[in-house]
Write a protein that holds these residues in place. Sequence first.
Motif, PDB file in Angstrom:
ATOM      1  N   TYR A   1       0.813  -1.220   0.000  1.00 58.53           N
ATOM      2  CA  TYR A   1       0.000   0.000   0.000  1.00 58.53           C
ATOM      3  C   TYR A   1       0.844   1.266   0.000  1.00 58.53           C
ATOM      4  O   TYR A   1       1.912   1.325   0.610  1.00 58.53           O
ATOM      5  N   GLU A   2       0.299   2.290  -0.663  1.00 56.61           N
ATOM      6  CA  GLU A   2       0.869   3.638  -0.575  1.00 56.61           C
ATOM      7  C   GLU A   2       0.451   4.251   0.757  1.00 56.61           C
ATOM      8  O   GLU A   2      -0.388   3.698   1.478  1.00 56.61           O
ATOM      9  N   SER A   3       1.000   5.395   1.093  1.00 61.02           N
ATOM     10  CA  SER A   3       0.665   6.067   2.356  1.00 61.02           C
ATOM     11  C   SER A   3      -0.800   6.473   2.424  1.00 61.02           C
ATOM     12  O   SER A   3      -1.357   6.632   3.511  1.00 61.02           O
ATOM     13  N   ASP A   4      -1.449   6.616   1.253  1.00 61.68           N
ATOM     14  CA  ASP A   4      -2.868   6.976   1.230  1.00 61.68           C
ATOM     15  C   ASP A   4      -3.769   5.739   1.132  1.00 61.68           C
ATOM     16  O   ASP A   4      -4.950   5.841   0.796  1.00 61.68           O
ATOM     17  N   ASN A   5      -3.175   4.554   1.411  1.00 65.57           N
ATOM     18  CA  ASN A   5      -3.892   3.266   1.421  1.00 65.57           C
ATOM     19  C   ASN A   5      -4.302   2.767   0.036  1.00 65.57           C
ATOM     20  O   ASN A   5      -5.094   1.826  -0.072  1.00 65.57           O
ATOM     21  N   GLN A   6      -3.754   3.366  -1.008  1.00 70.79           N
ATOM     22  CA  GLN A   6      -3.980   2.857  -2.361  1.00 70.79           C
ATOM     23  C   GLN A   6      -2.982   1.729  -2.649  1.00 70.79           C
ATOM     24  O   GLN A   6      -1.835   1.774  -2.210  1.00 70.79           O
ATOM     25  N   LEU A   7      -3.442   0.716  -3.368  1.00 71.08           N
ATOM     26  CA  LEU A   7      -2.573  -0.412  -3.689  1.00 71.08           C
ATOM     27  C   LEU A   7      -1.435   0.017  -4.614  1.00 71.08           C
ATOM     28  O   LEU A   7      -1.644   0.814  -5.531  1.00 71.08           O
TER      29      LEU A   7
END
Length: 201
Positions: A50-56
């Motif tokens: 995950y990215e820091s913004d919770n996107q895969l």
Amino acid sequence: MAKKTFKNIVSQIVPLNIENVDTDQIIPARFLKATTREGFGDNLFRDWRYESDNQLKADFTLNDPAYKAGKVLVAGKNFGCGSSREHAAWALVDYGFDVVISSFLADIFKGNALNNGLLAIQVSEPFLAKIFAASAADINAKIEVDLEAQLVKLPSGDQEAFEINPYKKTCLLNGYDDIDYVLSLKSEIEKYEASKAFNFC
């Protein structure tokens, strides 16, 4: 609690060609507050998935839909190093993996895996390279794990034997935990106790 039984597993290879994967990468410490084993799979390799913004992250293997059905994780050398947290094995099992293969597995991680119904297999570095090569050549390449014969087999016909503690092998083949194993010996235990009983009459 009894686990599912293992015999012969045929699965797509899920490659994680990264060395020195430690238990904090497998399941970060901030997710260890749960009191049950469920839900850890959601955060398996959290900081890599995950990215820091919770996107895969699109470029991470487990996020590729093509590998969604894979049950065998094949990792680089020295998988499961670091802390002794059992949660690493819980996360892998909860995500859906049945087997993890590497050319070197940290001893404590390997023990935790086997105790939780995850077959942890150590193979030689040349054979690990062949597994990664097979996956790179064909994303749908299947690997076969024969627990009874203790063999890992590739579509090319290449195969390699692996070692496993005989007791843990019995437990995996029968879906036993430690208590189940003892209960499976109940009749033998009762016979032994009867043979040693003193008759004071």
